[in-house]
Design a protein around this motif. Sequence first.
Motif, PDB file in Angstrom:
ATOM      1  N   HIS A  64       0.808  -1.230   0.000  1.00  0.00           N
ATOM      2  CA  HIS A  64       0.000   0.000   0.000  1.00  0.00           C
ATOM      3  C   HIS A  64       0.838   1.275   0.000  1.00  0.00           C
ATOM      4  N   GLN A  65       2.049   1.187   0.511  1.00  0.00           N
ATOM      5  CA  GLN A  65       2.895   2.377   0.497  1.00  0.00           C
ATOM      6  C   GLN A  65       3.324   2.704  -0.940  1.00  0.00           C
ATOM      7  N   GLY A  66       3.084   1.751  -1.846  1.00  0.00           N
ATOM      8  CA  GLY A  66       3.433   1.957  -3.264  1.00  0.00           C
ATOM      9  C   GLY A  66       2.459   2.870  -4.004  1.00  0.00           C
ATOM     10  N   PHE A  67       1.321   3.210  -3.399  1.00  0.00           N
ATOM     11  CA  PHE A  67       0.399   4.148  -4.058  1.00  0.00           C
ATOM     12  C   PHE A  67       0.815   5.567  -3.674  1.00  0.00           C
ATOM     13  N   THR A  68       0.831   6.449  -4.683  1.00  0.00           N
ATOM     14  CA  THR A  68       1.357   7.797  -4.428  1.00  0.00           C
ATOM     15  C   THR A  68       0.348   8.875  -4.829  1.00  0.00           C
ATOM     16  N   VAL A  69       0.639  10.074  -4.349  1.00  0.00           N
ATOM     17  CA  VAL A  69      -0.175  11.242  -4.714  1.00  0.00           C
ATOM     18  C   VAL A  69      -0.093  11.456  -6.226  1.00  0.00           C
ATOM     19  N   GLU A  70       1.050  11.140  -6.788  1.00  0.00           N
ATOM     20  CA  GLU A  70       1.249  11.266  -8.234  1.00  0.00           C
ATOM     21  C   GLU A  70       0.294  10.328  -9.000  1.00  0.00           C
ATOM     22  N   ASN A  71       0.094   9.103  -8.470  1.00  0.00           N
ATOM     23  CA  ASN A  71      -0.871   8.175  -9.087  1.00  0.00           C
ATOM     24  C   ASN A  71      -2.262   8.809  -9.096  1.00  0.00           C
ATOM     25  N   VAL A  72      -2.628   9.436  -7.996  1.00  0.00           N
ATOM     26  CA  VAL A  72      -3.959  10.056  -7.893  1.00  0.00           C
ATOM     27  C   VAL A  72      -4.053  11.208  -8.905  1.00  0.00           C
ATOM     28  N   ARG A  73      -3.009  12.007  -8.971  1.00  0.00           N
ATOM     29  CA  ARG A  73      -3.007  13.157  -9.896  1.00  0.00           C
ATOM     30  C   ARG A  73      -3.184  12.680 -11.343  1.00  0.00           C
ATOM     31  N   GLU A  74      -2.442  11.610 -11.708  1.00  0.00           N
ATOM     32  CA  GLU A  74      -2.531  11.091 -13.082  1.00  0.00           C
ATOM     33  C   GLU A  74      -3.938  10.591 -13.407  1.00  0.00           C
ATOM     34  N   VAL A  75      -4.526   9.848 -12.461  1.00  0.00           N
ATOM     35  CA  VAL A  75      -5.883   9.327 -12.698  1.00  0.00           C
ATOM     36  C   VAL A  75      -6.872  10.484 -12.828  1.00  0.00           C
ATOM     37  N   ARG A  76      -6.760  11.473 -11.953  1.00  0.00           N
ATOM     38  CA  ARG A  76      -7.678  12.620 -11.998  1.00  0.00           C
ATOM     39  C   ARG A  76      -7.574  13.339 -13.344  1.00  0.00           C
ATOM     40  N   GLU A  77      -6.344  13.408 -13.856  1.00  0.00           N
ATOM     41  CA  GLU A  77      -6.130  14.128 -15.120  1.00  0.00           C
ATOM     42  C   GLU A  77      -6.716  13.340 -16.296  1.00  0.00           C
ATOM     43  N   LYS A  78      -6.452  12.018 -16.297  1.00  0.00           N
ATOM     44  CA  LYS A  78      -6.879  11.185 -17.415  1.00  0.00           C
ATOM     45  C   LYS A  78      -8.369  10.843 -17.360  1.00  0.00           C
ATOM     46  N   TYR A  79      -8.860  10.566 -16.136  1.00  0.00           N
ATOM     47  CA  TYR A  79     -10.272  10.161 -15.974  1.00  0.00           C
ATOM     48  C   TYR A  79     -10.921  11.012 -14.885  1.00  0.00           C
ATOM     49  N   PRO A  80     -11.251  12.247 -15.198  1.00  0.00           N
ATOM     50  CA  PRO A  80     -11.787  13.132 -14.143  1.00  0.00           C
ATOM     51  C   PRO A  80     -13.082  12.620 -13.511  1.00  0.00           C
ATOM     52  N   GLU A  81     -13.763  11.714 -14.208  1.00  0.00           N
ATOM     53  CA  GLU A  81     -15.049  11.215 -13.693  1.00  0.00           C
ATOM     54  C   GLU A  81     -14.864  10.093 -12.663  1.00  0.00           C
ATOM     55  N   MET A  82     -13.634   9.604 -12.493  1.00  0.00           N
ATOM     56  CA  MET A  82     -13.428   8.427 -11.626  1.00  0.00           C
ATOM     57  C   MET A  82     -13.495   8.731 -10.138  1.00  0.00           C
ATOM     58  N   THR A  83     -14.075   7.806  -9.385  1.00  0.00           N
ATOM     59  CA  THR A  83     -14.038   7.897  -7.928  1.00  0.00           C
ATOM     60  C   THR A  83     -12.835   7.069  -7.471  1.00  0.00           C
ATOM     61  N   ILE A  84     -12.041   7.651  -6.602  1.00  0.00           N
ATOM     62  CA  ILE A  84     -10.832   6.952  -6.147  1.00  0.00           C
ATOM     63  C   ILE A  84     -11.063   6.400  -4.740  1.00  0.00           C
ATOM     64  N   ILE A  85     -10.910   5.090  -4.622  1.00  0.00           N
ATOM     65  CA  ILE A  85     -11.168   4.410  -3.338  1.00  0.00           C
ATOM     66  C   ILE A  85      -9.896   3.647  -2.948  1.00  0.00           C
ATOM     67  N   VAL A  86      -9.429   3.859  -1.726  1.00  0.00           N
ATOM     68  CA  VAL A  86      -8.160   3.241  -1.314  1.00  0.00           C
ATOM     69  C   VAL A  86      -8.292   2.558   0.044  1.00  0.00           C
ATOM     70  N   HIS A  87      -7.337   1.692   0.330  1.00  0.00           N
ATOM     71  CA  HIS A  87      -7.261   1.029   1.635  1.00  0.00           C
ATOM     72  C   HIS A  87      -6.556   1.980   2.610  1.00  0.00           C
ATOM     73  N   PRO A  88      -6.984   2.009   3.888  1.00  0.00           N
ATOM     74  CA  PRO A  88      -6.349   2.941   4.832  1.00  0.00           C
ATOM     75  C   PRO A  88      -4.914   2.589   5.223  1.00  0.00           C
ATOM     76  N   GLU A  89      -4.355   1.529   4.646  1.00  0.00           N
ATOM     77  CA  GLU A  89      -2.912   1.285   4.822  1.00  0.00           C
ATOM     78  C   GLU A  89      -2.102   2.188   3.890  1.00  0.00           C
ATOM     79  N   CYS A  90      -2.788   2.893   2.987  1.00  0.00           N
ATOM     80  CA  CYS A  90      -2.081   3.874   2.143  1.00  0.00           C
ATOM     81  C   CYS A  90      -1.709   5.064   3.033  1.00  0.00           C
TER      82      CYS A  90
END
Length: 367
Positions: free
Chosen positions: A232-258
Amino acid sequence: MAIANLLNNKGMLPEKYRTMDRAEMENRIREIKEKLGEKLFIPCHHYQKDEVVQFADSIGDSLQLAQVAAANKKAEHIVFCGVHFMAETADMLTTDEQVVYLPDMRAGCSMADMADIYQTEEAWVQLQQIFGDTLIPLTYVNSTAAIKAFTGRNGGACVTSSNAKKMVKWAFTQKERLFFLPDQHLGRNTTFELGIPLEQMAVWNPISGKLEFEGNVEDIKVVLWKGHCSVHQGFTVENVREVREKYPEMTIIVHPECCRDVVEVSDMNGSTKFIVDTINAAPTGSSWAIGTEMNLVKRIIAEHPDKKIISLNENMCPCLTMNRIDLPHLLWALEIIENGEEGNVIQVDKEVTKEAILSLDRMLTLA
Ligand code: 13P
Ligand code: SF4
């Protein structure tokens, strides 16, 4: 596993299972399951591979699996498809007549390994010197039985990602401060969402044996053990930024170990059960990016062709230790049982169990 065992291949998968054909393995597993009936129970964590999940009698998150283990009084053999701490928990929650097996004894959890009992006792002594009797320990179930016992004898409890908020609220009715281990991220995310500011959280570094904090220690409400999940530490703010840019309609759901930064910029966070339930309840056509282990994300994608679902990080690898359980290891464990052989048994020391049960029971009665 002891080095001597590794050197003489004891506890290692026998060669014949490596070359066995998949259909043959599946048939044998079906045969043994049918033959043993209710005497056999196979609980399976959501992160297990599909080839294993197809044989699960129960699939769930850590809390559900602890609950089903505690409730099952019929099975003589419990073959736990998950990681070591989960099998230990099942052993402690079942009767002496029930035997718990782990198909691959090397299936540990790197996060659980980040807190050993000696470091923990040492930390406790130092923290008591700093804070006196104002601390209560809470341990994530992703910890060894010895850490659960430490928690139990010091008045604390276990938590899972499903009930962490409830348990933290309870803990603050007992003492003024929390000592949360071993996952700093679950501890930080949970207590922050309950209103504790980050400035009132310190980190205990088990390597240096020091408290990492700037300010007046009197202000500290939460001490977080410096442990984490490498997946889970492998997920980054940069991953979120990229998804938001490419798919603005997506809901992002993560595990609290992030980590906190990732949870902060995501839309939702929760246990594997929460993630599964949320996607199950989502409307057709909705789109999701999921930040958790890859076996689960792939299964959710396959089960929801009516939704657009991706991994928050497409390059994320599965949890390597969860992945150690596969068809050959499952069949091996079942044949050990069928042949009345010894092997792959998880048996927690009785004294350790007595104290660890205190922390598990406090959780299960409140959860
Ligand atoms: P869950 O309790 O949410 O299933 O999490 C267990 C785990 O190990 C996550 O990495
Ligand atoms: Fe442990 Fe992380 Fe694997 Fe969960 S995903 S079992 S916390 S290493």
